[in-house]
Scaffold this active site. Structure first.
Site, PDB file in Angstrom:
ATOM      1  N   HIS A 159       0.703  -1.154  -0.007  1.00  0.00           N
ATOM      2  CA  HIS A 159       0.132   0.076   0.005  1.00  0.00           C
ATOM      3  C   HIS A 159       0.846   1.228  -0.025  1.00  0.00           C
ATOM      4  O   HIS A 159       0.453   2.199   0.518  1.00  0.00           O
ATOM      5  CB  HIS A 159      -0.841   0.025   1.380  1.00  0.00           C
ATOM      6  CG  HIS A 159      -1.736  -1.210   1.383  1.00  0.00           C
ATOM      7  ND1 HIS A 159      -2.826  -1.431   0.673  1.00  0.00           N
ATOM      8  CD2 HIS A 159      -1.742  -2.339   2.178  1.00  0.00           C
ATOM      9  CE1 HIS A 159      -3.363  -2.715   1.045  1.00  0.00           C
ATOM     10  NE2 HIS A 159      -2.562  -3.113   1.901  1.00  0.00           N
ATOM     11  N   SER A 280      16.365  19.497 -17.627  1.00  0.00           N
ATOM     12  CA  SER A 280      15.358  20.329 -17.797  1.00  0.00           C
ATOM     13  C   SER A 280      15.520  21.508 -18.834  1.00  0.00           C
ATOM     14  O   SER A 280      16.744  22.048 -18.600  1.00  0.00           O
ATOM     15  CB  SER A 280      14.726  20.822 -16.499  1.00  0.00           C
ATOM     16  OG  SER A 280      13.724  21.911 -16.791  1.00  0.00           O
ATOM     17  N   LYS A 286      17.756  19.844 -12.604  1.00  0.00           N
ATOM     18  CA  LYS A 286      17.223  18.412 -12.829  1.00  0.00           C
ATOM     19  C   LYS A 286      18.105  17.368 -13.445  1.00  0.00           C
ATOM     20  O   LYS A 286      18.629  17.478 -14.356  1.00  0.00           O
ATOM     21  CB  LYS A 286      15.954  18.681 -13.632  1.00  0.00           C
ATOM     22  CG  LYS A 286      14.827  19.685 -12.904  1.00  0.00           C
ATOM     23  CD  LYS A 286      14.435  18.998 -11.774  1.00  0.00           C
ATOM     24  CE  LYS A 286      13.477  17.766 -12.007  1.00  0.00           C
ATOM     25  NZ  LYS A 286      12.100  18.313 -12.632  1.00  0.00           N
ATOM     26  N   GLU A 293      10.499   6.571 -17.207  1.00  0.00           N
ATOM     27  CA  GLU A 293       9.260   7.197 -17.338  1.00  0.00           C
ATOM     28  C   GLU A 293       8.660   6.605 -18.866  1.00  0.00           C
ATOM     29  O   GLU A 293       7.499   6.585 -18.873  1.00  0.00           O
ATOM     30  CB  GLU A 293       9.329   8.689 -17.031  1.00  0.00           C
ATOM     31  CG  GLU A 293       9.594   9.095 -15.951  1.00  0.00           C
ATOM     32  CD  GLU A 293       9.879  10.868 -15.808  1.00  0.00           C
ATOM     33  OE1 GLU A 293       9.558  11.315 -17.184  1.00  0.00           O
ATOM     34  OE2 GLU A 293       9.876  11.149 -14.698  1.00  0.00           O
TER      35      GLU A 293
END
Length: 462
Positions: A159, A280, A286, A293
Protein backbone atom coordinates in the site's frame (compact mmCIF):
# COMPACT_ATOMS: atom_id res chain seq x y z
CA UNK A 1 -7.93 4.94 -62.60
CA UNK A 2 -4.82 2.81 -62.72
CA UNK A 3 -3.86 -0.48 -64.28
CA UNK A 4 -5.17 -3.70 -62.76
CA UNK A 5 -4.03 -4.58 -59.27
CA UNK A 6 -1.82 -7.68 -59.02
CA UNK A 7 -4.55 -9.34 -57.00
CA UNK A 8 -7.11 -8.87 -59.77
CA UNK A 9 -7.78 -11.69 -62.26
CA UNK A 10 -9.33 -11.68 -65.71
CA UNK A 11 -12.78 -11.48 -64.16
CA UNK A 12 -12.38 -7.72 -63.61
CA UNK A 13 -13.38 -5.31 -66.36
CA UNK A 14 -12.19 -2.12 -64.67
CA UNK A 15 -8.95 -1.06 -63.01
CA UNK A 16 -8.51 -0.28 -59.33
CA UNK A 17 -8.98 3.31 -58.22
CA UNK A 18 -5.62 4.83 -57.27
CA UNK A 19 -7.08 5.77 -53.90
CA UNK A 20 -7.85 2.11 -53.26
CA UNK A 21 -4.25 1.22 -54.09
CA UNK A 22 -3.04 3.55 -51.36
CA UNK A 23 -5.72 2.42 -48.94
CA UNK A 24 -5.09 -1.30 -49.37
CA UNK A 25 -1.30 -1.44 -49.69
CA UNK A 26 0.66 -3.07 -46.90
CA UNK A 27 4.17 -3.02 -48.36
CA UNK A 28 4.94 0.09 -46.29
CA UNK A 29 5.03 -2.15 -43.22
CA UNK A 30 4.96 -5.82 -44.24
CA UNK A 31 8.27 -5.45 -46.12
CA UNK A 32 9.71 -6.50 -42.76
CA UNK A 33 8.60 -10.04 -43.61
CA UNK A 34 10.76 -10.26 -46.72
CA UNK A 35 13.35 -12.70 -45.34
CA UNK A 36 10.64 -15.03 -44.02
CA UNK A 37 8.65 -14.72 -47.27
CA UNK A 38 11.67 -15.71 -49.33
CA UNK A 39 12.57 -18.53 -46.97
CA UNK A 40 9.04 -19.92 -47.24
CA UNK A 41 9.05 -19.56 -51.02
CA UNK A 42 12.34 -21.43 -51.33
CA UNK A 43 10.99 -24.29 -49.20
CA UNK A 44 7.80 -24.34 -51.27
CA UNK A 45 9.74 -24.44 -54.56
CA UNK A 46 11.97 -27.25 -53.36
CA UNK A 47 8.92 -29.22 -52.23
CA UNK A 48 7.24 -28.68 -55.62
CA UNK A 49 10.32 -30.16 -57.26
CA UNK A 50 10.28 -33.12 -54.86
CA UNK A 51 6.68 -33.96 -55.84
CA UNK A 52 7.30 -33.39 -59.56
CA UNK A 53 5.30 -30.19 -60.05
CA UNK A 54 8.52 -28.34 -60.88
CA UNK A 55 11.61 -29.74 -62.49
CA UNK A 56 14.78 -29.65 -60.44
CA UNK A 57 16.17 -27.07 -62.88
CA UNK A 58 13.10 -24.84 -62.45
CA UNK A 59 13.35 -25.08 -58.68
CA UNK A 60 17.06 -24.25 -58.82
CA UNK A 61 16.37 -21.20 -60.96
CA UNK A 62 13.70 -20.02 -58.54
CA UNK A 63 15.77 -20.55 -55.41
CA UNK A 64 18.82 -18.88 -56.94
CA UNK A 65 16.77 -15.87 -58.06
CA UNK A 66 15.08 -15.58 -54.67
CA UNK A 67 18.44 -15.64 -52.91
CA UNK A 68 19.65 -12.82 -55.18
CA UNK A 69 16.49 -10.81 -54.47
CA UNK A 70 17.05 -11.26 -50.74
CA UNK A 71 20.60 -10.03 -51.12
CA UNK A 72 19.37 -6.93 -52.90
CA UNK A 73 16.85 -6.21 -50.16
CA UNK A 74 19.48 -6.85 -47.46
CA UNK A 75 21.76 -4.30 -49.14
CA UNK A 76 19.03 -1.72 -49.68
CA UNK A 77 19.18 -2.11 -53.48
CA UNK A 78 15.60 -3.32 -53.95
CA UNK A 79 12.79 -0.85 -54.59
CA UNK A 80 9.45 -1.88 -53.13
CA UNK A 81 6.47 -0.74 -55.19
CA UNK A 82 3.27 0.36 -53.46
CA UNK A 83 1.27 -0.59 -56.57
CA UNK A 84 2.23 -4.23 -55.97
CA UNK A 85 0.34 -4.14 -52.66
CA UNK A 86 2.41 -6.31 -50.36
CA UNK A 87 5.72 -8.01 -49.76
CA UNK A 88 4.56 -11.23 -51.42
CA UNK A 89 3.64 -9.61 -54.73
CA UNK A 90 6.72 -7.41 -54.74
CA UNK A 91 9.00 -10.41 -54.43
CA UNK A 92 7.00 -12.53 -56.85
CA UNK A 93 6.95 -9.71 -59.41
CA UNK A 94 10.73 -9.39 -59.17
CA UNK A 95 11.02 -13.15 -59.62
CA UNK A 96 8.82 -13.11 -62.72
CA UNK A 97 10.82 -10.20 -64.15
CA UNK A 98 13.91 -12.40 -63.91
CA UNK A 99 12.50 -15.82 -64.84
CA UNK A 100 9.26 -15.25 -66.78
CA UNK A 101 6.96 -18.28 -66.77
CA UNK A 102 9.26 -20.23 -64.46
CA UNK A 103 8.72 -17.54 -61.85
CA UNK A 104 4.97 -17.68 -62.41
CA UNK A 105 4.96 -21.35 -61.39
CA UNK A 106 6.09 -20.65 -57.82
CA UNK A 107 2.62 -19.81 -56.53
CA UNK A 108 1.28 -23.25 -57.48
CA UNK A 109 -0.48 -24.94 -54.56
CA UNK A 110 -0.53 -21.95 -52.26
CA UNK A 111 -2.38 -18.68 -51.67
CA UNK A 112 -1.36 -15.37 -50.17
CA UNK A 113 -3.62 -16.41 -47.28
CA UNK A 114 -1.42 -19.33 -46.19
CA UNK A 115 1.69 -17.50 -47.37
CA UNK A 116 1.18 -14.53 -45.03
CA UNK A 117 0.29 -16.83 -42.16
CA UNK A 118 3.51 -18.76 -42.72
CA UNK A 119 5.56 -15.58 -42.99
CA UNK A 120 4.05 -14.25 -39.77
CA UNK A 121 4.72 -17.51 -37.94
CA UNK A 122 8.34 -17.56 -39.09
CA UNK A 123 8.81 -13.89 -38.15
CA UNK A 124 7.18 -14.33 -34.73
CA UNK A 125 9.19 -17.47 -34.05
CA UNK A 126 12.40 -15.55 -34.70
CA UNK A 127 11.11 -12.62 -32.66
CA UNK A 128 10.17 -14.82 -29.70
CA UNK A 129 13.73 -16.13 -29.62
CA UNK A 130 15.03 -12.56 -29.60
CA UNK A 131 12.57 -11.52 -26.88
CA UNK A 132 13.68 -14.47 -24.77
CA UNK A 133 17.33 -13.51 -25.08
CA UNK A 134 16.58 -9.91 -24.11
CA UNK A 135 14.66 -11.14 -21.07
CA UNK A 136 17.57 -13.36 -20.12
CA UNK A 137 19.91 -10.39 -20.52
CA UNK A 138 17.78 -8.42 -18.06
CA UNK A 139 17.67 -11.34 -15.62
CA UNK A 140 21.45 -11.58 -15.81
CA UNK A 141 21.67 -7.86 -14.97
CA UNK A 142 19.51 -8.30 -11.85
CA UNK A 143 21.26 -11.47 -10.68
CA UNK A 144 24.61 -9.86 -11.43
CA UNK A 145 23.89 -7.20 -8.79
CA UNK A 146 23.08 -9.64 -6.02
CA UNK A 147 26.51 -10.44 -4.59
CA UNK A 148 27.56 -6.78 -4.36
CA UNK A 149 24.23 -5.78 -2.79
CA UNK A 150 23.95 -8.77 -0.43
CA UNK A 151 24.44 -6.70 2.72
CA UNK A 152 22.00 -3.96 1.72
CA UNK A 153 18.63 -3.99 3.48
CA UNK A 154 15.69 -2.18 1.93
CA UNK A 155 12.26 -1.31 3.27
CA UNK A 156 9.65 -3.28 1.35
CA UNK A 157 6.22 -1.75 0.87
CA UNK A 158 2.57 -2.68 0.79
CA UNK A 159 0.00 0.00 0.00
CA UNK A 160 3.07 2.26 -0.51
CA UNK A 161 3.59 2.14 3.26
CA UNK A 162 6.73 0.70 4.82
CA UNK A 163 6.02 -2.92 5.70
CA UNK A 164 8.99 -5.23 6.37
CA UNK A 165 12.75 -5.21 5.79
CA UNK A 166 14.18 -7.27 2.93
CA UNK A 167 17.59 -7.83 1.44
CA UNK A 168 18.20 -5.89 -1.77
CA UNK A 169 18.97 -9.11 -3.69
CA UNK A 170 15.53 -10.37 -2.65
CA UNK A 171 14.10 -7.39 -4.54
CA UNK A 172 16.26 -8.09 -7.57
CA UNK A 173 15.25 -11.75 -7.60
CA UNK A 174 11.57 -10.76 -7.42
CA UNK A 175 11.95 -9.17 -10.85
CA UNK A 176 14.02 -12.10 -12.05
CA UNK A 177 11.10 -14.38 -11.18
CA UNK A 178 8.61 -12.15 -13.02
CA UNK A 179 10.71 -12.14 -16.16
CA UNK A 180 11.16 -15.91 -15.88
CA UNK A 181 7.39 -16.32 -16.05
CA UNK A 182 7.47 -14.15 -19.15
CA UNK A 183 10.07 -16.45 -20.69
CA UNK A 184 7.97 -19.50 -19.83
CA UNK A 185 4.91 -17.91 -21.43
CA UNK A 186 6.94 -17.21 -24.56
CA UNK A 187 8.16 -20.81 -24.72
CA UNK A 188 4.59 -22.06 -24.45
CA UNK A 189 3.40 -19.55 -27.05
CA UNK A 190 6.18 -20.62 -29.40
CA UNK A 191 4.74 -24.14 -29.57
CA UNK A 192 1.50 -22.80 -31.02
CA UNK A 193 3.36 -20.46 -33.34
CA UNK A 194 5.57 -23.25 -34.65
CA UNK A 195 2.87 -24.86 -36.82
CA UNK A 196 3.13 -24.89 -40.61
CA UNK A 197 0.34 -23.07 -42.45
CA UNK A 198 1.78 -23.34 -45.94
CA UNK A 199 -0.13 -25.56 -48.33
CA UNK A 200 -3.61 -24.92 -46.96
CA UNK A 201 -3.97 -22.45 -49.85
CA UNK A 202 -6.91 -20.03 -49.80
CA UNK A 203 -9.11 -21.98 -47.35
CA UNK A 204 -9.96 -25.45 -48.68
CA UNK A 205 -6.55 -26.87 -49.50
CA UNK A 206 -5.38 -27.69 -53.02
CA UNK A 207 -5.77 -30.42 -55.64
CA UNK A 208 -2.06 -30.14 -56.42
CA UNK A 209 -0.18 -33.16 -54.94
CA UNK A 210 1.91 -31.12 -52.52
CA UNK A 211 3.76 -32.48 -49.48
CA UNK A 212 3.11 -30.21 -46.51
CA UNK A 213 5.26 -32.28 -44.14
CA UNK A 214 8.15 -31.70 -46.54
CA UNK A 215 7.73 -27.92 -46.27
CA UNK A 216 7.28 -28.04 -42.51
CA UNK A 217 10.51 -29.97 -42.10
CA UNK A 218 12.42 -27.56 -44.36
CA UNK A 219 11.17 -24.57 -42.34
CA UNK A 220 11.74 -26.14 -38.93
CA UNK A 221 8.07 -26.32 -37.97
CA UNK A 222 7.14 -28.90 -35.33
CA UNK A 223 3.79 -29.79 -36.89
CA UNK A 224 1.39 -29.06 -39.74
CA UNK A 225 -1.91 -27.22 -39.35
CA UNK A 226 -4.71 -29.81 -39.60
CA UNK A 227 -7.66 -27.76 -40.83
CA UNK A 228 -7.36 -25.49 -43.85
CA UNK A 229 -10.36 -23.33 -42.93
CA UNK A 230 -9.08 -22.74 -39.43
CA UNK A 231 -5.53 -21.88 -40.44
CA UNK A 232 -6.70 -19.40 -43.05
CA UNK A 233 -8.55 -17.40 -40.40
CA UNK A 234 -6.27 -18.06 -37.42
CA UNK A 235 -4.36 -15.25 -35.76
CA UNK A 236 -4.47 -16.72 -32.26
CA UNK A 237 -0.72 -17.24 -32.32
CA UNK A 238 -0.12 -13.59 -33.13
CA UNK A 239 -2.50 -12.30 -30.48
CA UNK A 240 -1.03 -14.66 -27.91
CA UNK A 241 2.44 -13.29 -28.61
CA UNK A 242 1.06 -9.76 -28.30
CA UNK A 243 -0.32 -10.75 -24.89
CA UNK A 244 3.07 -12.12 -23.83
CA UNK A 245 4.66 -8.84 -24.90
CA UNK A 246 2.02 -6.94 -22.93
CA UNK A 247 2.82 -8.86 -19.75
CA UNK A 248 6.52 -8.11 -20.26
CA UNK A 249 5.68 -4.43 -20.73
CA UNK A 250 3.56 -4.52 -17.57
CA UNK A 251 6.44 -5.97 -15.55
CA UNK A 252 8.84 -3.42 -17.01
CA UNK A 253 6.39 -0.67 -16.13
CA UNK A 254 6.21 -1.77 -12.48
CA UNK A 255 10.01 -1.81 -12.27
CA UNK A 256 10.34 1.55 -14.04
CA UNK A 257 7.70 3.17 -11.85
CA UNK A 258 9.48 1.93 -8.74
CA UNK A 259 12.79 3.34 -9.89
CA UNK A 260 11.20 6.68 -10.74
CA UNK A 261 10.08 6.84 -7.10
CA UNK A 262 13.34 5.47 -5.74
CA UNK A 263 15.40 8.07 -7.61
CA UNK A 264 13.40 10.99 -6.16
CA UNK A 265 14.73 13.14 -3.30
CA UNK A 266 11.88 11.85 -1.15
CA UNK A 267 13.16 8.27 -1.46
CA UNK A 268 16.78 8.73 -2.56
CA UNK A 269 17.27 4.97 -2.75
CA UNK A 270 18.96 4.71 -6.13
CA UNK A 271 20.96 6.63 -8.70
CA UNK A 272 19.90 5.86 -12.26
CA UNK A 273 22.92 6.12 -14.59
CA UNK A 274 22.98 9.65 -15.97
CA UNK A 275 23.33 8.43 -19.56
CA UNK A 276 19.73 7.24 -19.19
CA UNK A 277 18.46 10.52 -17.78
CA UNK A 278 17.73 13.95 -19.25
CA UNK A 279 17.69 17.51 -17.96
CA UNK A 280 15.17 20.30 -17.96
CA UNK A 281 14.93 23.16 -20.44
CA UNK A 282 14.44 25.63 -17.59
CA UNK A 283 15.56 24.01 -14.30
CA UNK A 284 19.33 23.47 -14.39
CA UNK A 285 19.45 21.16 -11.39
CA UNK A 286 17.15 18.49 -12.81
CA UNK A 287 18.31 14.93 -13.56
CA UNK A 288 15.12 13.29 -14.75
CA UNK A 289 14.72 9.49 -15.09
CA UNK A 290 13.07 9.94 -18.48
CA UNK A 291 13.92 6.49 -19.83
CA UNK A 292 12.14 4.86 -16.88
CA UNK A 293 9.19 7.19 -17.40
CA UNK A 294 9.01 6.37 -21.10
CA UNK A 295 9.24 2.63 -20.49
CA UNK A 296 6.32 3.07 -18.11
CA UNK A 297 4.49 5.25 -20.63
CA UNK A 298 5.13 3.07 -23.67
CA UNK A 299 3.43 0.21 -21.88
CA UNK A 300 0.20 1.99 -22.82
CA UNK A 301 0.89 1.49 -26.53
CA UNK A 302 1.62 -2.20 -26.04
CA UNK A 303 -1.62 -2.64 -24.11
CA UNK A 304 -3.44 -0.65 -26.81
CA UNK A 305 -1.98 -2.85 -29.53
CA UNK A 306 -3.25 -5.97 -27.78
CA UNK A 307 -6.69 -4.45 -27.42
CA UNK A 308 -6.71 -3.47 -31.11
CA UNK A 309 -5.85 -7.04 -32.10
CA UNK A 310 -8.54 -8.53 -29.89
CA UNK A 311 -11.13 -6.19 -31.38
CA UNK A 312 -9.80 -6.87 -34.89
CA UNK A 313 -10.53 -10.60 -34.76
CA UNK A 314 -13.68 -10.57 -32.63
CA UNK A 315 -16.30 -10.82 -35.38
CA UNK A 316 -14.63 -12.17 -38.50
CA UNK A 317 -16.50 -14.95 -40.31
CA UNK A 318 -14.45 -17.93 -41.47
CA UNK A 319 -12.14 -17.95 -43.25
CA UNK A 320 -9.74 -15.21 -44.44
CA UNK A 321 -10.77 -11.55 -44.38
CA UNK A 322 -8.68 -8.56 -45.44
CA UNK A 323 -9.16 -7.11 -41.94
CA UNK A 324 -6.31 -9.36 -40.88
CA UNK A 325 -3.88 -7.15 -42.78
CA UNK A 326 -4.25 -4.74 -39.84
CA UNK A 327 -2.54 -7.14 -37.44
CA UNK A 328 1.05 -6.51 -38.51
CA UNK A 329 1.52 -2.86 -37.60
CA UNK A 330 0.23 -3.57 -34.10
CA UNK A 331 2.50 -6.59 -33.80
CA UNK A 332 5.59 -4.80 -35.11
CA UNK A 333 5.03 -1.83 -32.83
CA UNK A 334 4.68 -4.00 -29.73
CA UNK A 335 7.80 -5.99 -30.58
CA UNK A 336 9.86 -2.87 -31.29
CA UNK A 337 8.67 -1.13 -28.13
CA UNK A 338 9.27 -4.07 -25.80
CA UNK A 339 12.63 -5.00 -27.32
CA UNK A 340 13.97 -1.46 -27.01
CA UNK A 341 12.66 -1.24 -23.45
CA UNK A 342 14.26 -4.54 -22.43
CA UNK A 343 17.60 -3.57 -23.91
CA UNK A 344 17.67 -0.23 -22.10
CA UNK A 345 16.42 -1.76 -18.85
CA UNK A 346 19.30 -4.23 -18.70
CA UNK A 347 21.87 -1.45 -19.08
CA UNK A 348 20.18 0.66 -16.42
CA UNK A 349 20.03 -2.22 -13.94
CA UNK A 350 23.71 -2.95 -14.49
CA UNK A 351 24.76 0.67 -14.00
CA UNK A 352 22.47 1.84 -11.21
CA UNK A 353 23.86 2.55 -7.74
CA UNK A 354 22.04 2.09 -4.45
CA UNK A 355 22.35 5.09 -2.12
CA UNK A 356 23.17 2.99 0.93
CA UNK A 357 23.90 5.95 3.22
CA UNK A 358 20.51 7.46 2.50
CA UNK A 359 18.75 4.11 2.81
CA UNK A 360 20.44 3.26 6.10
CA UNK A 361 19.77 6.68 7.61
CA UNK A 362 16.02 6.00 7.54
CA UNK A 363 15.96 2.23 7.56
CA UNK A 364 14.64 1.92 11.11
CA UNK A 365 11.73 4.27 10.36
CA UNK A 366 8.29 2.74 9.94
CA UNK A 367 8.48 -0.10 12.50
CA UNK A 368 9.66 -2.64 9.93
CA UNK A 369 10.40 -5.10 12.75
CA UNK A 370 6.83 -5.15 14.10
CA UNK A 371 5.76 -8.28 12.23
CA UNK A 372 8.89 -10.15 13.33
CA UNK A 373 8.11 -9.16 16.93
CA UNK A 374 4.55 -10.43 16.53
CA UNK A 375 5.84 -13.78 15.26
CA UNK A 376 8.28 -13.89 18.17
CA UNK A 377 5.26 -13.67 20.50
CA UNK A 378 3.48 -16.39 18.52
CA UNK A 379 6.54 -18.57 19.04
CA UNK A 380 6.12 -18.10 22.79
CA UNK A 381 2.55 -19.45 22.61
CA UNK A 382 0.48 -16.29 22.11
CA UNK A 383 -2.37 -16.69 19.56
CA UNK A 384 -1.76 -14.76 16.34
CA UNK A 385 -4.70 -12.39 16.70
CA UNK A 386 -3.76 -11.63 20.29
CA UNK A 387 -0.12 -11.06 19.37
CA UNK A 388 -1.20 -8.82 16.47
CA UNK A 389 -3.21 -6.61 18.86
CA UNK A 390 -0.50 -6.49 21.50
CA UNK A 391 2.24 -5.47 19.06
CA UNK A 392 -0.10 -2.88 17.57
CA UNK A 393 -0.43 -1.33 21.02
CA UNK A 394 3.36 -1.33 21.41
CA UNK A 395 3.71 0.46 18.08
CA UNK A 396 1.19 3.04 19.28
CA UNK A 397 3.26 3.52 22.45
CA UNK A 398 6.44 3.99 20.43
CA UNK A 399 4.69 6.49 18.17
CA UNK A 400 3.56 8.47 21.22
CA UNK A 401 7.10 8.49 22.61
CA UNK A 402 8.65 9.28 19.24
CA UNK A 403 10.98 6.30 19.38
CA UNK A 404 11.51 2.89 17.77
CA UNK A 405 10.37 -0.44 19.18
CA UNK A 406 13.95 -1.34 20.10
CA UNK A 407 14.17 1.86 22.16
CA UNK A 408 11.16 1.07 24.37
CA UNK A 409 11.98 0.05 27.94
CA UNK A 410 11.33 -3.56 28.92
CA UNK A 411 8.41 -2.57 31.17
CA UNK A 412 6.46 -1.40 28.11
CA UNK A 413 6.80 -4.90 26.63
CA UNK A 414 5.90 -6.74 29.82
CA UNK A 415 2.90 -4.45 30.26
CA UNK A 416 1.26 -5.90 27.13
CA UNK A 417 2.52 -9.48 27.59
CA UNK A 418 4.11 -10.75 30.78
CA UNK A 419 5.87 -13.58 28.94
CA UNK A 420 8.25 -11.08 27.38
CA UNK A 421 11.72 -10.63 28.80
CA UNK A 422 14.95 -8.98 27.71
CA UNK A 423 15.37 -11.55 24.92
CA UNK A 424 12.75 -9.55 23.02
CA UNK A 425 15.51 -7.17 21.96
CA UNK A 426 17.15 -10.04 20.04
CA UNK A 427 14.51 -9.73 17.29
CA UNK A 428 14.21 -5.96 17.18
CA UNK A 429 15.86 -3.74 14.58
CA UNK A 430 15.89 -4.38 10.84
CA UNK A 431 19.05 -6.50 10.77
CA UNK A 432 17.76 -8.85 13.45
CA UNK A 433 14.34 -8.91 11.81
CA UNK A 434 15.85 -9.97 8.48
CA UNK A 435 18.02 -12.60 10.17
CA UNK A 436 14.94 -14.10 11.86
CA UNK A 437 13.23 -15.18 8.62
CA UNK A 438 13.09 -18.93 8.02
CA UNK A 439 10.53 -19.87 5.36
CA UNK A 440 11.35 -20.99 1.83
CA UNK A 441 11.17 -18.06 -0.57
CA UNK A 442 11.66 -15.52 2.22
CA UNK A 443 14.28 -12.82 2.59
CA UNK A 444 16.30 -15.00 4.99
CA UNK A 445 19.97 -14.30 4.21
CA UNK A 446 20.72 -18.02 3.81
CA UNK A 447 17.67 -18.50 1.62
CA UNK A 448 18.51 -15.51 -0.57
CA UNK A 449 22.08 -16.73 -1.04
CA UNK A 450 20.77 -20.14 -2.11
CA UNK A 451 18.38 -18.49 -4.54
CA UNK A 452 21.21 -16.43 -6.01
CA UNK A 453 23.22 -19.62 -6.56
CA UNK A 454 20.20 -21.28 -8.17
CA UNK A 455 19.68 -18.36 -10.54
CA UNK A 456 23.35 -18.21 -11.46
CA UNK A 457 23.19 -21.88 -12.39
CA UNK A 458 19.94 -21.46 -14.29
CA UNK A 459 21.29 -18.48 -16.23
CA UNK A 460 24.65 -20.21 -16.71
CA UNK A 461 26.55 -17.54 -14.79
CA UNK A 462 28.62 -19.93 -12.70
Amino acid sequence: MSRNSPSQSGVFNSAVDTRVEKFTESISFDHRLYAQDIRGSIAHAEMLADVGVLTSDEAAQITTALALIKGEIDNGDFEFDEKLEDVHMNIESALVDRLGDVGRKLHTGRSRNDQVSTDARLWIRDSIDETDQLLKQLQVAFVGRCDADMDVILPAYTHMQRAQPVLAPHYWLAYTEKFQRDRERLADCRRRVNVCSLGTAALAGTTIPIDRENVAKRLGFESVAANSIDVSSDRDFLVEYAFCLTMIAEHLSVWADEWVLWSSVEFKFIQVPQQFCTGSSIMPQKINPDVCELIRGKTARVIGNLQSLLVLIKGLPLAYNRDLQEDKERLFDSVDTVHRSLDLAASMVEGAKLNTDSINSRLEDGFLDATTLMEYLIGKGTPQRTAHHQIGSLVATAMEKGCRLAELPLEDFTAVNDSLDKSVYDVLGVERAVAAFRSYGSTSPDMVKKQVVRWKEQLELS
